[in-house]
Design an enzyme around this catalytic site. Structure first.
Site, PDB file in Angstrom:
ATOM      1  CE  LYS A   1       3.933   5.523  18.157  1.00  0.00           C
ATOM      2  NZ  LYS A   1       2.763   6.326  17.557  1.00  0.00           N
TER       3      LYS A   1
ATOM      4  CE  LYS B   1       8.222   8.646  14.252  1.00  0.00           C
ATOM      5  NZ  LYS B   1       7.216   9.210  13.613  1.00  0.00           N
TER       6      LYS B   1
ATOM      7  CE  LYS C   1       1.243  14.415  14.724  1.00  0.00           C
ATOM      8  NZ  LYS C   1       1.210  12.861  14.702  1.00  0.00           N
TER       9      LYS C   1
HETATM   10  N1  AQP Z   1      10.434  12.775  12.296  1.00  0.00           N
HETATM   11  C1  AQP Z   1       9.824  12.760  11.188  1.00  0.00           C
HETATM   12  N2  AQP Z   1      10.396  13.083  10.029  1.00  0.00           N
HETATM   13  C2  AQP Z   1       9.629  12.946   8.631  1.00  0.00           C
HETATM   14  N3  AQP Z   1       8.236  12.670   8.580  1.00  0.00           N
HETATM   15  C3  AQP Z   1       7.672  12.268   9.543  1.00  0.00           C
HETATM   16  N4  AQP Z   1       6.468  11.799  10.022  1.00  0.00           N
HETATM   17  C4  AQP Z   1       6.115  11.509  11.340  1.00  0.00           C
HETATM   18  N5  AQP Z   1       7.481  11.913  11.807  1.00  0.00           N
HETATM   19  C5  AQP Z   1       8.412  12.264  11.118  1.00  0.00           C
HETATM   20  C6  AQP Z   1       5.442  11.583   8.957  1.00  0.00           C
HETATM   21  O1  AQP Z   1       4.410  12.577   9.409  1.00  0.00           O
HETATM   22  C7  AQP Z   1       3.248  12.011   8.725  1.00  0.00           C
HETATM   23  C8  AQP Z   1       2.278  11.865   9.903  1.00  0.00           C
HETATM   24  O2  AQP Z   1       2.388  11.161  10.777  1.00  0.00           O
HETATM   25  P1  AQP Z   1       1.366  10.544  12.073  1.00  0.00           P
HETATM   26  O3  AQP Z   1       0.831  11.866  12.819  1.00  0.00           O
HETATM   27  O4  AQP Z   1       0.462  10.059  11.112  1.00  0.00           O
HETATM   28  O5  AQP Z   1       2.197   9.755  12.990  1.00  0.00           O
HETATM   29  P2  AQP Z   1       3.468   9.356  13.128  1.00  0.00           P
HETATM   30  O6  AQP Z   1       4.310   8.846  12.079  1.00  0.00           O
HETATM   31  O7  AQP Z   1       3.475   8.185  14.383  1.00  0.00           O
HETATM   32  O8  AQP Z   1       4.094  10.777  13.694  1.00  0.00           O
HETATM   33  P3  AQP Z   1       4.709  11.242  15.201  1.00  0.00           P
HETATM   34  O9  AQP Z   1       4.642  12.751  15.137  1.00  0.00           O
HETATM   35  O10 AQP Z   1       5.814  10.468  15.518  1.00  0.00           O
HETATM   36  O11 AQP Z   1       3.047  10.840  16.083  1.00  0.00           O
HETATM   37  P4  AQP Z   1       3.309  10.111  17.257  1.00  0.00           P
HETATM   38  O12 AQP Z   1       4.007  10.679  18.445  1.00  0.00           O
HETATM   39  O13 AQP Z   1       1.770  10.327  17.720  1.00  0.00           O
HETATM   40  O14 AQP Z   1       3.269   8.780  17.098  1.00  0.00           O
HETATM   41  C9  AQP Z   1       3.560  10.403   8.269  1.00  0.00           C
HETATM   42  O15 AQP Z   1       3.642  10.373   6.932  1.00  0.00           O
HETATM   43  C10 AQP Z   1       4.819  10.000   8.930  1.00  0.00           C
HETATM   44  O16 AQP Z   1       5.478   9.386   8.056  1.00  0.00           O
END
Ligand code: AQP
Length: 329
Positions: free
Chosen positions: A112, A194, A197
Site C-alpha cells: 500500500k 486478491k 474493495k
Molecule cells: N480477496 C479476498 N479473499 C478472501 N478474504 C478477503 N478479505 C479481504 N479480501 C479478501 C478478508 O475480508 C476481511 C475484511 O477485509 P478488510 O476490509 O478489513 O481489509 P482488506 O483485507 O484490506 O480488504 P480489501 O477488500 O482489500 O479492502 P481495501 O481495498 O480497502 O484494502 C478480512 O478478514 C480479510 O482478510
C-alpha cells in the site's frame, strides 16, 4: 466451551464476495457457539485519505451488510471501532512494545505504501492497531482471510512479548481462523492479485449489492487462459481456478465434482452458470439489506453494541494500565 471471537471489516467501499467468502461467512458460522464481537474498523479506514461523508456512508453500509449476511445483534456484539476509545488507547501502549523493523516487513504496508516517503504513519502502524483491536477483548479466535495471516502472527508476537515482560496473563494469545476454501478470492480481471474493495477496476470484483447486469459483466469478462480446459490448478490456471472456487463455495460443491460436471465444456458454459449461481446466492443478502436499511434500527444496534464492547474493553484497559504502572490509580 464458548470462546471469544473478534474480527472486523474496513468501511473502505462496498463489501465484495472475497470479504464475504473469506471472512464474513465465518462470522455467521461462529456466532451460535461463541461470544462474538464484530467491529466496523473505521480507524483503520483513515490510514489512507477518505472523504468524511463517504466514510460515514460506508460505515452504515458495512453495518447493514453485517446483518444482511446473517450476523444477529442478539447473538453478536456489532459496533463501530471509533465509538470505543480503548482501541486507540491500547494501540499506543502496543506501539511502545513493537519494533519498526517488524512493521517494515509487513507485506500489506509494502504494497500500500509502494515505498513512498509520504506514506502515512497510520498505514505503517496499521497492524499494531489491529493487534489492539484483537487483544482488547481477550479474543481467542480471529476469523479472517489469508491476507491477514502476517498481521495475526504479529499480534501473537506482541502479546507473547508483553506477557513475558508484564505477566503471563496480561493478554490472551489469539489464533487466526482461516477457511480451507475461499480464504483468498482473486481479482476477476487479474487472478494474480486478491479481490479488493479499493482496486480501480470495478469489474475486478463483485460487491454484495451489485445488480445482475454488473455481476454478469464482471464474470463473463473474467480473465481465464487460452487452453480451454476446466481444471482446478491455481498455479498454472489461476483465473479458472478462482471461478471454480467461487462456484464451489457458493453451492457447497467440491471443485473435483465441478471439474467432472464441466468436463469437455468451454469456459463460456462455466461462466454462464456461475453468473446464475452468484445472482441467486446474493439475492437474499440484497433483500435483507433493503429491509434493514428501511427498518431504521441501525443506530440503536450500533449504540448498544458500542456500550457492550466498551464495557468489555474497559476491563482489559484497566488490567493493562495496572500491569504497566500507568495512570494515578
Ligand atoms: N480477496 C479476498 N479473499 C478472501 N478474504 C478477503 N478479505 C479481504 N479480501 C479478501 C478478508 O475480508 C476481511 C475484511 O477485509 P478488510 O476490509 O478489513 O481489509 P482488506 O483485507 O484490506 O480488504 P480489501 O477488500 O482489500 O479492502 P481495501 O481495498 O480497502 O484494502 C478480512 O478478514 C480479510 O482478510
Amino acid at each position: 466451551m464458548r470462546k471469544r471471537v473478534f474480527s472486523g471489516v474496513q468501511p473502505t467501499g462496498n463489501i465484495h464476495i472475497g470479504n464475504y467468502l473469506g471472512a464474513l461467512r465465518q462470522f455467521v458460522q461462529l456466532q451460535d457457539e461463541n461470544d462474538c464481537i464484530y467491529c466496523i474498523v473505521d480507524l483503520h479506514a483513515i490510514t489512507t485519505p477518505k472523504d468524511p461523508r463517504e466514510l460515514r456512508e460506508h460505515i452504515l453500509n458495512v453495518a447493514a451488510l453485517y446483518m444482511a449476511v446473517g450476523i444477529d445483534p442478539a447473538k453478536s456484539t456489532v459496533f463501530v471501532q471509533s465509538d470505543v476509545p480503548g482501541h486507540a488507547e491500547l494501540s499506543w501502549i502496543l506501539m511502545c512494545n513493537s519494533y519498526t523493523g517488524e512493521l517494515s516487513r509487513m507485506t500489506q504496508f509494502k504494497d500500500k505504501s509502494r515505498a513512498s516517503e509520504s506514506a502515512g504513519t497510520g498505514l505503517f502502524a496499521y497492524p499494531v492497531l489491529m493487534a489492539a483491536d484483537i487483544l482488547l477483548y481477550d479474543s481467542d479466535i480471529v476469523p479472517v482471510g489469508n491476507d491477514q495471516k502476517q498481521h495475526i502472527e504479529l499480534t501473537r508476537d506482541i502479546a507473547i512479548r508483553v506477557n513475558n515482560k508484564y505477566g503471563e496473563d496480561t493478554f490472551v494469545v489469539p489464533e487466526g481462523r482461516f477457511l480451507k476454501e475461499g480464504a483468498r478470492i482473486m481479482a476477476l480481471d487479474d487472478p494474480s492479485a486478491k479481490m479488493s474493495k479499493s482496486a480501480e477496476n470495478e469489474l475486478s470484483r463483485i460487491s454484495l449489492l451489485d445488480d445482475e447486469a454488473k455481476i454478469k459483466k464482471a464474470i463473463m469478462r473474467a480473465t481465464t487462459d487460452s487452453d480451454g480446459e476446466i481444471r482446478f490448478d491455481p498455479e498454472n490456471k489461476p483465473g479458472v481456478s478462482n471461478l471454480l472456487t467461487i462456484y464451489g463455495v457458493f453451492t457447497g460443491t467440491s471443485v473435483a465434482e465441478l471439474e467432472k460436471n464441466y468436463a469437455g465444456q468451454g469456459y463460456g458454459a462455466l461462466k454462464k452458470d456461475l453468473v446464475e449461481v452468484t445472482i441467486e446466492s446474493l439475492r437474499p443478502i440484497r433483500e435483507k439489506y433493503a429491509e434493514i436499511c428501511a427498518s431504521g434500527e441501525l443506530p440503536r444496534i450500533l449504540a448498544d453494541g458500542a456500550e457492550q464492547a466498551g464495557a468489555k474493553a474497559e476491563q482489559v484497559i484497566r488490567r493493562v494500565k495496572e500491569r504497566f504502572g500507568l495512570g494515578s490509580r
